[in-house]
Design an enzyme around this catalytic site. Structure first.
Site, PDB file in Angstrom:
ATOM      1  N   MET A  22       0.848  -1.191   0.000  1.00  0.00           N
ATOM      2  CA  MET A  22       0.000   0.000   0.000  1.00  0.00           C
ATOM      3  C   MET A  22       0.880   1.236   0.000  1.00  0.00           C
ATOM      4  O   MET A  22       2.009   1.214   0.471  1.00  0.00           O
ATOM      5  CB  MET A  22      -0.903   0.021   1.233  1.00  0.00           C
ATOM      6  CG  MET A  22      -2.010  -1.019   1.203  1.00  0.00           C
ATOM      7  SD  MET A  22      -1.414  -2.681   1.503  1.00  0.00           S
ATOM      8  CE  MET A  22      -0.981  -2.561   3.230  1.00  0.00           C
ATOM      9  N   CYS A  23       0.319   2.338  -0.493  1.00  0.00           N
ATOM     10  CA  CYS A  23       1.069   3.585  -0.513  1.00  0.00           C
ATOM     11  C   CYS A  23       0.130   4.710  -0.886  1.00  0.00           C
ATOM     12  O   CYS A  23      -1.058   4.523  -1.097  1.00  0.00           O
ATOM     13  CB  CYS A  23       2.252   3.507  -1.474  1.00  0.00           C
ATOM     14  SG  CYS A  23       1.795   3.574  -3.228  1.00  0.00           S
ATOM     15  N   ARG A  24       0.679   5.888  -0.971  1.00  0.00           N
ATOM     16  CA  ARG A  24       0.048   7.042  -1.594  1.00  0.00           C
ATOM     17  C   ARG A  24       0.992   7.502  -2.689  1.00  0.00           C
ATOM     18  O   ARG A  24       2.207   7.555  -2.465  1.00  0.00           O
ATOM     19  CB  ARG A  24      -0.165   8.179  -0.606  1.00  0.00           C
ATOM     20  CG  ARG A  24      -0.989   7.847   0.634  1.00  0.00           C
ATOM     21  CD  ARG A  24      -2.510   7.888   0.372  1.00  0.00           C
ATOM     22  NE  ARG A  24      -3.018   6.653  -0.186  1.00  0.00           N
ATOM     23  CZ  ARG A  24      -4.295   6.463  -0.535  1.00  0.00           C
ATOM     24  NH1 ARG A  24      -5.166   7.457  -0.413  1.00  0.00           N
ATOM     25  NH2 ARG A  24      -4.676   5.296  -1.024  1.00  0.00           N
ATOM     26  N   VAL A  40       4.907   7.516  -1.293  1.00  0.00           N
ATOM     27  CA  VAL A  40       5.290   7.137   0.067  1.00  0.00           C
ATOM     28  C   VAL A  40       4.718   5.751   0.303  1.00  0.00           C
ATOM     29  O   VAL A  40       3.609   5.452  -0.118  1.00  0.00           O
ATOM     30  CB  VAL A  40       4.798   8.147   1.120  1.00  0.00           C
ATOM     31  CG1 VAL A  40       5.556   9.462   0.985  1.00  0.00           C
ATOM     32  CG2 VAL A  40       3.293   8.394   1.018  1.00  0.00           C
TER      33      VAL A  40
END
Length: 266
Positions: free
Chosen positions: A1-3, A88
């Site tokens: 997962m990330c942004r 990120v």
């Protein structure tokens, strides 16, 4: 997962896109507003950008959280670019490959990021991985699901697929092999952006002053942000955004990855 976030448009300092906005990617590393899976993105970060006259992007990546890197703020303040991709990271499996596992991944003129997770990794993608040339598997930058998804996309790009099709066909192939996967992919070659919304949030902003931003979530409260529906392919230039619905794998004639990046499709 990330942004993650991509931008194409007039030259901007990295920090104006990644640090300065009230809910910028920098802040999303510890306080995302719309993240559905995970809460803190502290397992690495990276940014790739393009300099004038050079089609090959530069990258700055670290294994730790973005807020702990004392050099990044200075870099972001002075480096200007007309195209970037940044992320990120909240690792699916912590500790694997450190900086090498942080997006953006890169090859030739492209930058790539994956927000999500492949269900049943790594066993679910073993048959799909076997379709890649051995040298591409041996050259994987990291041993995580995102690196393999990138290898599948890159194999299609090198075989001549345009960027949106390479992303869409990879998503459908991986989703068929690993149902329940979250596959928000983001790709740029410096002139355009391609992205998929498949299991997580995706937004875009056509800026009144010029340029397009595509991101996991808005970095401010500008009312011009538009949410991308799930199961959608987005393709964007500096001035235009096109959204194309994607069908589930069972309803779509999947295009298999080419046997070799050096061979044309048949």
């Amino acid at each position: 997962m990330c942004r993650h976030l991509a931008y194409v448009g007039p030259d901007e300092p990295l920090g104006r896109l990644l640090v300065a906005p009230p809910h910028a990617l920098y802040r999303q590393s510890w306080a995302p507003r719309r993240q559905r899976y995970g809460t803190v993105n502290a397992d690495g970060f990276g940014v790739g950008w393009y300099a004038d006259g050079d089609p090959v992007p530069a990258r700055y990546r670290r294994a730790g959280p973005i807020w702990a890197d004392q050099s990044f703020a200075d870099l972001a303040r002075v480096v200007r670019t007309g195209a970037l991709l940044a992320a990120v990271r909240d690792a699916t499996l912590a500790g694997a490959d450190a900086e090498a596992a942080a997006a953006p991944f890169a090859a030739e003129t492209w930058l790539f990021s994956h927000n999500g997770a492949v269900a049943g990794w790594p066993g679910s993608l073993a048959p799909v991985a076997a379709t890649l040339p051995p040298e591409e598997l041996l050259a994987l930058e990291a041993r995580n699901d995102s690196a393999l998804v990138w290898a599948l996309v890159l194999n299609r790009l090198r075989a001549g697929d345009e960027e949106g099709r390479a992303l869409a066909d990879t998503v459908l192939e991986v989703a068929a092999a690993a149902p329940g996967s979250r596959l928000n992919l983001l790709l740029t070659g410096g002139e355009t952006i391609a992205a998929t919304a498949w299991g997580d949030t995706l937004w875009y902003l056509a800026r009144p002053g010029g340029g397009t931003v595509v991101a996991s979530e808005p970095y401010d409260d500008d009312p011009h942000w538009q949410e991308v529906p799930d199961r959608t392919l987005l393709t964007a230039s500096r001035t235009d955004v096109l959204l194309t619905p994607m069908k589930e794998p069972s309803d779509h004639a999947l295009a298999p990855a080419p046997a070799s990046a050096k061979e044309p499709r048949t």
